[in-house]
Design a protein around this motif. Sequence first.
Motif, PDB file in Angstrom:
ATOM      1  N   ALA A  19       0.832  -1.208   0.000  1.00  0.00           N
ATOM      2  CA  ALA A  19       0.000   0.000   0.000  1.00  0.00           C
ATOM      3  C   ALA A  19       0.866   1.258   0.000  1.00  0.00           C
ATOM      4  CB  ALA A  19      -0.941  -0.001   1.202  1.00  0.00           C
ATOM      5  N   ILE A  20       1.940   1.241   0.788  1.00  0.00           N
ATOM      6  CA  ILE A  20       2.855   2.393   0.799  1.00  0.00           C
ATOM      7  C   ILE A  20       3.432   2.610  -0.592  1.00  0.00           C
ATOM      8  CG2 ILE A  20       5.073   3.256   1.659  1.00  0.00           C
ATOM      9  CD1 ILE A  20       4.412   1.746   4.317  1.00  0.00           C
ATOM     10  N   ASN A  21       3.920   1.545  -1.227  1.00  0.00           N
ATOM     11  CA  ASN A  21       4.507   1.702  -2.551  1.00  0.00           C
ATOM     12  C   ASN A  21       3.466   2.093  -3.601  1.00  0.00           C
ATOM     13  OD1 ASN A  21       6.952   1.597  -4.241  1.00  0.00           O
ATOM     14  ND2 ASN A  21       5.692   0.128  -5.353  1.00  0.00           N
ATOM     15  N   ASP A  22       2.267   1.556  -3.509  1.00  0.00           N
ATOM     16  CA  ASP A  22       1.207   1.965  -4.445  1.00  0.00           C
ATOM     17  C   ASP A  22       0.959   3.465  -4.339  1.00  0.00           C
ATOM     18  OD1 ASP A  22       0.904  -0.666  -5.274  1.00  0.00           O
ATOM     19  OD2 ASP A  22      -0.922  -1.018  -4.107  1.00  0.00           O
ATOM     20  N   GLN A  23       0.868   3.952  -3.114  1.00  0.00           N
ATOM     21  CA  GLN A  23       0.642   5.384  -2.905  1.00  0.00           C
ATOM     22  C   GLN A  23       1.840   6.201  -3.372  1.00  0.00           C
ATOM     23  OE1 GLN A  23      -2.301   6.849  -1.949  1.00  0.00           O
ATOM     24  NE2 GLN A  23      -2.989   4.738  -2.255  1.00  0.00           N
ATOM     25  N   LEU A  24       3.027   5.699  -3.121  1.00  0.00           N
ATOM     26  CA  LEU A  24       4.231   6.395  -3.569  1.00  0.00           C
ATOM     27  C   LEU A  24       4.261   6.492  -5.092  1.00  0.00           C
ATOM     28  CD1 LEU A  24       6.946   7.725  -3.102  1.00  0.00           C
ATOM     29  CD2 LEU A  24       7.946   5.433  -2.854  1.00  0.00           C
ATOM     30  N   HIS A  25       3.956   5.394  -5.746  1.00  0.00           N
ATOM     31  CA  HIS A  25       3.962   5.413  -7.215  1.00  0.00           C
ATOM     32  C   HIS A  25       2.926   6.412  -7.748  1.00  0.00           C
ATOM     33  CE1 HIS A  25       4.570   4.114 -11.284  1.00  0.00           C
ATOM     34  NE2 HIS A  25       3.275   3.883 -11.409  1.00  0.00           N
ATOM     35  N   GLU A  26       1.720   6.375  -7.199  1.00  0.00           N
ATOM     36  CA  GLU A  26       0.682   7.323  -7.635  1.00  0.00           C
ATOM     37  C   GLU A  26       1.126   8.759  -7.381  1.00  0.00           C
ATOM     38  OE1 GLU A  26      -3.230   6.441  -6.118  1.00  0.00           O
ATOM     39  OE2 GLU A  26      -3.017   4.319  -6.623  1.00  0.00           O
ATOM     40  N   SER A  27       1.766   8.996  -6.248  1.00  0.00           N
ATOM     41  CA  SER A  27       2.240  10.335  -5.940  1.00  0.00           C
ATOM     42  C   SER A  27       3.327  10.785  -6.919  1.00  0.00           C
ATOM     43  CB  SER A  27       2.763  10.387  -4.497  1.00  0.00           C
ATOM     44  OG  SER A  27       3.060  11.708  -4.128  1.00  0.00           O
ATOM     45  N   LEU A  28       4.245   9.883  -7.256  1.00  0.00           N
ATOM     46  CA  LEU A  28       5.287  10.208  -8.234  1.00  0.00           C
ATOM     47  C   LEU A  28       4.684  10.526  -9.604  1.00  0.00           C
ATOM     48  CD1 LEU A  28       7.899   7.532  -7.182  1.00  0.00           C
ATOM     49  CD2 LEU A  28       8.368   9.991  -7.331  1.00  0.00           C
ATOM     50  N   VAL A  29       3.679   9.768 -10.005  1.00  0.00           N
ATOM     51  CA  VAL A  29       3.003  10.023 -11.285  1.00  0.00           C
ATOM     52  C   VAL A  29       2.318  11.391 -11.237  1.00  0.00           C
ATOM     53  CG1 VAL A  29       1.110   9.281 -12.793  1.00  0.00           C
ATOM     54  CG2 VAL A  29       2.717   7.582 -11.877  1.00  0.00           C
ATOM     55  N   ASP A  30       1.597  11.660 -10.148  1.00  0.00           N
ATOM     56  CA  ASP A  30       0.821  12.900 -10.035  1.00  0.00           C
ATOM     57  C   ASP A  30       1.672  14.149  -9.864  1.00  0.00           C
ATOM     58  OD1 ASP A  30      -1.438  11.318 -10.225  1.00  0.00           O
ATOM     59  OD2 ASP A  30      -1.992  11.505  -8.102  1.00  0.00           O
ATOM     60  N   THR A  31       2.771  14.052  -9.119  1.00  0.00           N
ATOM     61  CA  THR A  31       3.535  15.263  -8.790  1.00  0.00           C
ATOM     62  C   THR A  31       4.798  15.446  -9.622  1.00  0.00           C
ATOM     63  OG1 THR A  31       4.804  14.179  -7.031  1.00  0.00           O
ATOM     64  CG2 THR A  31       2.720  15.247  -6.396  1.00  0.00           C
ATOM     65  N   CYS A  32       5.349  14.351 -10.113  1.00  0.00           N
ATOM     66  CA  CYS A  32       6.651  14.432 -10.783  1.00  0.00           C
ATOM     67  C   CYS A  32       6.640  13.945 -12.226  1.00  0.00           C
ATOM     68  CB  CYS A  32       7.692  13.642  -9.985  1.00  0.00           C
ATOM     69  SG  CYS A  32       8.058  14.378  -8.387  1.00  0.00           S
TER      70      CYS A  32
END
Length: 129
Positions: A19-32
């Motif tokens: 779950a942490i990595n899923d959220q991290l990946h989504e955050s990287l896609v959305d912000t970076c």
Amino acid sequence: MPFNKLHVPQDLPAATCHAINDQLHESLVDTCGVNPDDFFCLVCRYQPEDMILHPTFLGTRDPAKTIIIEIALLAGRSDAQKEALFVDMRQRLDKIGVPSANSIMFLLENQPIDWSFSTEGSVKRVLGL
């Protein structure tokens, strides 16, 4: 091309790590602006006595329960994008029940010559960059 490394307590459930990595990946896609297909992560577990860090440097945390999020990615993101990533990811951690105050995040930036995914050589060579 981020490669995420999660340093987590030994007893943190695998589902929480995912779950942490899923959220991290989504955050990287959305912000970076990370490509949604660039999805790589390694979970590194530690015993409580193996986490040695100052418990109150720039915030209060429990060293035995701290998660460290290490992100290796291609250079080129602005300071604003990086700040947005940190803010967004902390919000996401809190939403999934992982106390964001008990986390440390950092980025390691590099170039296409520093990555290789195949026998063809570096990403720079394969993509002709």
